[in-house]
Structure formats: C-alpha cells, structure tokens
Design an enzyme around this catalytic site. Structure first.
Site, PDB file in Angstrom:
ATOM      1  N   GLY A 178       0.808  -1.214   0.000  1.00 26.20           N
ATOM      2  CA  GLY A 178       0.000   0.000   0.000  1.00 26.20           C
ATOM      3  C   GLY A 178       0.838   1.260   0.000  1.00 26.20           C
ATOM      4  N   ASN A 179       0.180   2.396   0.203  1.00 29.81           N
ATOM      5  CA  ASN A 179       0.877   3.680   0.283  1.00 29.81           C
ATOM      6  C   ASN A 179       0.203   4.548   1.339  1.00 29.81           C
ATOM      7  OD1 ASN A 179      -1.198   5.522  -1.058  1.00 29.81           O
ATOM      8  ND2 ASN A 179      -0.910   3.969  -2.640  1.00 29.81           N
ATOM      9  N   ARG A 180       0.776   5.711   1.607  1.00 28.12           N
ATOM     10  CA  ARG A 180       0.345   6.542   2.730  1.00 28.12           C
ATOM     11  C   ARG A 180      -0.711   7.579   2.375  1.00 28.12           C
ATOM     12  NH1 ARG A 180       3.552   5.230   6.899  1.00 28.12           N
ATOM     13  NH2 ARG A 180       5.664   4.519   6.444  1.00 28.12           N
ATOM     14  N   SER A 181      -1.345   7.458   1.234  1.00 27.50           N
ATOM     15  CA  SER A 181      -2.380   8.432   0.882  1.00 27.50           C
ATOM     16  C   SER A 181      -3.589   8.274   1.810  1.00 27.50           C
ATOM     17  CB  SER A 181      -2.830   8.229  -0.568  1.00 27.50           C
ATOM     18  OG  SER A 181      -3.902   9.080  -0.847  1.00 27.50           O
TER      19      SER A 181
ATOM     20  N   ALA B 149      -3.726   7.907  -5.114  1.00 36.46           N
ATOM     21  CA  ALA B 149      -2.384   7.355  -5.271  1.00 36.46           C
ATOM     22  C   ALA B 149      -2.549   5.906  -5.710  1.00 36.46           C
ATOM     23  CB  ALA B 149      -1.615   7.440  -3.956  1.00 36.46           C
TER      24      ALA B 149
END
Ligand code: C5P
Length: 220
Positions: free
Chosen positions: A29-32, A96
C-alpha cells in the site's frame, strides 16, 4: 465558494490509495489518506456539481450526500473509473495508484515456515488509469492529474511535473511534494498547477479545502 458555478457538471474524482493484495490478509500500500480527494468532492458538491467519488481505502469519512464507489486495488479502480468516465465532464485523478501489483495473489496466507529466509516478490505493472482516460477523452472533457513527488528542489520538481504531464496527456497536473511532513496524511497542502504545455497556472498553499477550490476554479 457559495456560488453554484459547477451546477449540473458531472465531476468524477478518485481518492485514497490502492492496496495491492499479496494473499488474503496482506497488501502493498501507500500513505495516501484520501483527504485531498474527499475535499475536492465536497467542494465540487458545494458548488453544484454532480459528484461521483471512486474511493480506495480512505482514512477519512465521506459525507453520505456524495455518490461513492468503493474499490481496493488499482485494477478495481481502473474498472470503476473506466465505467464512470464515459458520462463525466470532468475527471480528477487524486488517488495514489500503485504502479505495480504482485504478479500472483496467494489463495492461502503466505507462511514463513514454507518460504524460508528470503521472500522474493514479482511485481507487474498496473494500467495507467490517468494516461488511458486522457487518451480516450471526449472533446470537451477535462482531465486533471496529480503528481506526488519527494523531490525537494523546486526547479527539479517542476521539471518532473512537466515531464509527467507530457507522458500522461491530461489537461492539468497538480504537483505536490510529499514525504516527511507535507502532503500525504496532513491537513494542508502546497501545490503547483501546470497546464498541458507545462506552464504554471496556479500555485496554492493552504487547507486541502482551499486547494480543492483552486483546482475547481480551473473548470471553465
Ligand atoms: O506516474 P504517477 O503515479 O506519478 O502519476 C500520478 C498520477 O497518475 C495521479 O493522478 C494518479 O492518480 C495517476 N495514476 C493512474 N494510474 C496509475 C498510476 C498513477 O491513474 N497506475
């Protein structure tokens, strides 16, 4: 803005960050957080637009008045955006989206007892939703992309943005610096908006709601 200057305009917005499954319990995943995308949806709604939000793993609540399609992965977002794009006047890709996903998703949990000391993941490229929608856009349809970059040098950040809008083929690109204390997850944002020629049309710093309203001002 209390003015209904977007009355009747169909605005499609993606928000959040995709999660690319590895097995039934794990993902890349990502931090958006989805805050900027949700702020865009709220601001567009307040200005009279007909808003559809395609939301991936948001950390913030969405007002129930906003039509929302929930997705998890980049492939799910690709499908939802492609389906909704046909009837949209304006598309804003604030999400994102993972550039890569694991080639295969394990049916059962990956177990360290089976794997050993190193686990090698093979990733394959996801479709570039923004580039695809830009290529397929109808006359009169406006497409806005985002570029989240960690570059700290202002000139190099701008150069990255100019490169990106050429590659993506969208009408405007909202460039922001992320990492440390800026952008992802924060309440405020600082962005530079480029047109398709790479010319700066706006520079804004403020709450994500005020940044949202500046972006919506681009819609003529
Ligand atoms: O290439 P990059 O990920 O930096 O581009 C960011 C922009 O492209 C964002 O608007 C994002 O929503 C969009 N994007 C996309 N599909 C991808 C990757 C990014 O639509 N697979």
């Amino acid at each position: 803005s209390a003015v209904a200057d977007l009355a009747g305009r169909r605005v499609l917005i993606s928000a959040g960050g995709t999660r690319e499954p590895l097995d039934p319990v794990r993902f890349l995943g990502n931090r958006s957080s989805g805050k900027q995308g949700v702020a865009l949806a709220q601001a567009a709604l307040a200005r009279g637009a007909l808003v559809t939000l395609v939301a991936a793993n948001l950390e913030v609540a969405v007002p129930t008045s906003i039509t929302t399609v929930l997705v998890g992965s980049a492939l799910e977002m690709h499908e939802a955006m492609t389906r909704a794009a046909g009837t949209a006047d304006v598309i804003i890709m604030a999400a994102a989206v993972a550039d890569y996903r694991p080639r295969s998703v394990q049916v059962g949990k990956i177990k360290k007892e089976d794997v050993g000391d190193t686990l090698t993941l093979e990733l394959v490229k996801n479709p570039d939703i923004l580039a695809e929608l830009s290529t397929a856009s109808r006359p009169g349809q406006l497409i806005i992309g985002f570029a989240a970059e960690t570059e700290t040098d202002a000139d190099r950040l701008l150069a990255l943005g100019r490169d990106k809008i050429t590659r993506k083929g969208c009408d405007y690109l909202v460039v922001n610096r992320v990492g440390q204390d800026a952008g992802f997850g924060t309440e405020r944002n600082t962005v530079t908006v480029l047109d398709r020629h790479g010319v700066i049309v706006n520079e804004v710093s403020g709450s994500k709601m005020s940044v949202a309203n500046c972006i919506l001002d681009l819609i003529g």
